[in-house]
Write an enzyme that holds these catalytic residues in place. Structure first.
Site, short mmCIF file in Angstrom:
data_model
loop_
_atom_site.label_atom_id
_atom_site.label_comp_id
_atom_site.label_asym_id
_atom_site.label_seq_id
_atom_site.Cartn_x
_atom_site.Cartn_y
_atom_site.Cartn_z
N TYR A 175 0.82 -1.21 0.00
CA TYR A 175 0.00 0.00 0.00
C TYR A 175 0.86 1.27 0.00
O TYR A 175 0.48 2.28 -0.58
CB TYR A 175 -0.94 -0.03 1.19
CG TYR A 175 -2.26 0.67 0.95
CD1 TYR A 175 -3.07 0.30 -0.13
CD2 TYR A 175 -2.70 1.69 1.77
CE1 TYR A 175 -4.27 0.93 -0.36
CE2 TYR A 175 -3.91 2.33 1.55
CZ TYR A 175 -4.68 1.94 0.48
OH TYR A 175 -5.88 2.58 0.25
N LYS A 182 -3.81 8.06 2.86
CA LYS A 182 -5.05 7.79 3.58
C LYS A 182 -4.98 8.31 5.02
O LYS A 182 -5.99 8.75 5.59
CB LYS A 182 -5.36 6.30 3.58
CG LYS A 182 -5.78 5.74 2.22
CD LYS A 182 -7.05 6.39 1.70
CE LYS A 182 -7.55 5.69 0.44
NZ LYS A 182 -8.75 6.37 -0.13
#
Length: 283
Positions: A175, A182
């Site tokens: 990620y 995020k």
């Protein structure tokens, strides 16, 4: 009762009857945002959609009539200030014909994120300045920019929802820079919640577990990872679109009228776990 009569009945009695909102980030039928839109429409919401690519626009043209009503479609590149500035005016005025006053926007679904696949594959330490900036601009500033553009048109009880993932607070393999983005997105949502709260606007985050979307295609070992997550979740299963859409409906409706600045997890409980039976050291 005919289908048209049934649709009219829902639009007058559903949880979002009389509400009008904008959905950003639908690419195709696998998009989480599309599943949310279907549920909102089923509860009587009048929807508008933005798209960036021509392919997404064409797909929306074909798909949105299924939702009933007359969904508004508009192109918007969230990295373009001019297009963002025109977004609120264009959408708000799309229903102005015959209205005694300017129509208001009752909710926003922000499902926009982007990380260059090559940059993600290289790990965070190898992320270029350009890749980092593009990811933050698309995934984080887009929320702030959309709020700036639409704020003058928000109703007194508007609700804003953005989508996140567990990689914001834990290291999730692969990620990388998206996890950093995020984390910034969730922090931005809290600051916006505090700033907009006095005006009656709520801002929340929905952190969904892994699902089979366009973004997950091509990820290494995704199927195996999905199965492992399901086994290790308290509910013992993967989540689905209905799980996410139901929570989105809650956060965008008056059912959550006292909730703002929160990150709500829809991941079958996976995020609460620290160790699992059979792990080394487990007793």
């Amino acid at each position: 009762m005919t289908t048209a009569e049934q649709t009219a009945a829902v639009r007058s009695t559903g949880l979002l009857a009389g509400r009008r909102g904008l959905v950003l980030g639908v690419v195709n039928q696998r998009s989480i945002a599309w599943g949310i839109a279907e549920r909102l429409a089923a509860e009587g919401a009048e929807l508008g959609f933005t798209y960036r690519s021509r392919s997404a626009g064409l797909w929306l043209e074909r798909a949105t009539p299924r939702l009933g009503g007359d969904p508004w479609l508009g192109r918007c590149d969230v990295t373009d200030d001019a297009e963002l500035a025109g977004l609120g005016t264009d959408f708000a005025r799309s229903a102005a014909a015959g209205a005694d006053s300017a129509p208001k926007i009752d909710f926003i679904v922000h499902a926009v994120a982007h990380g260059n696949r090559e940059e993600l594959a290289g790990g965070l330490a190898a992320t270029s300045r350009k890749g980092f900036t593009e990811c933050m601009e698309s995934s984080v500033y887009s929320l702030i920019g959309v709020v700036q553009a639409l704020r003058p048109h928000l109703s007194e009880r508007a609700s804003i929802l953005t989508l996140s993932y567990l990689g914001s607070e834990r290291v999730c393999h692969g990620y990388n820079v998206l996890g950093v983005a995020k984390a910034a997105l969730e922090s931005s949502a809290r600051y916006l919640a505090a700033e907009l709260g006095p005006h009656g606007t709520r801002v929340n985050v929905l952190s969904a577990g892994p699902m089979r979307t366009l973004a997950t295609f091509g990820l290494p070992n995704f199927s195996a990872s999905l199965a492992q997550r399901a086994e290790r979740s308290p509910l013992g299963r993967s989540i689905n679109t209905a799980d996410v859409a139901g929570t989105a409906l809650y956060l965008l409706s008056d059912l959550s009228s006292g909730v703002t600045g929160e990150t709500v997890y829809v991941d079958a409980g996976y995020h609460i776990m620290g160790t699992w039976p059979g792990d080394p050291g487990d007793e």
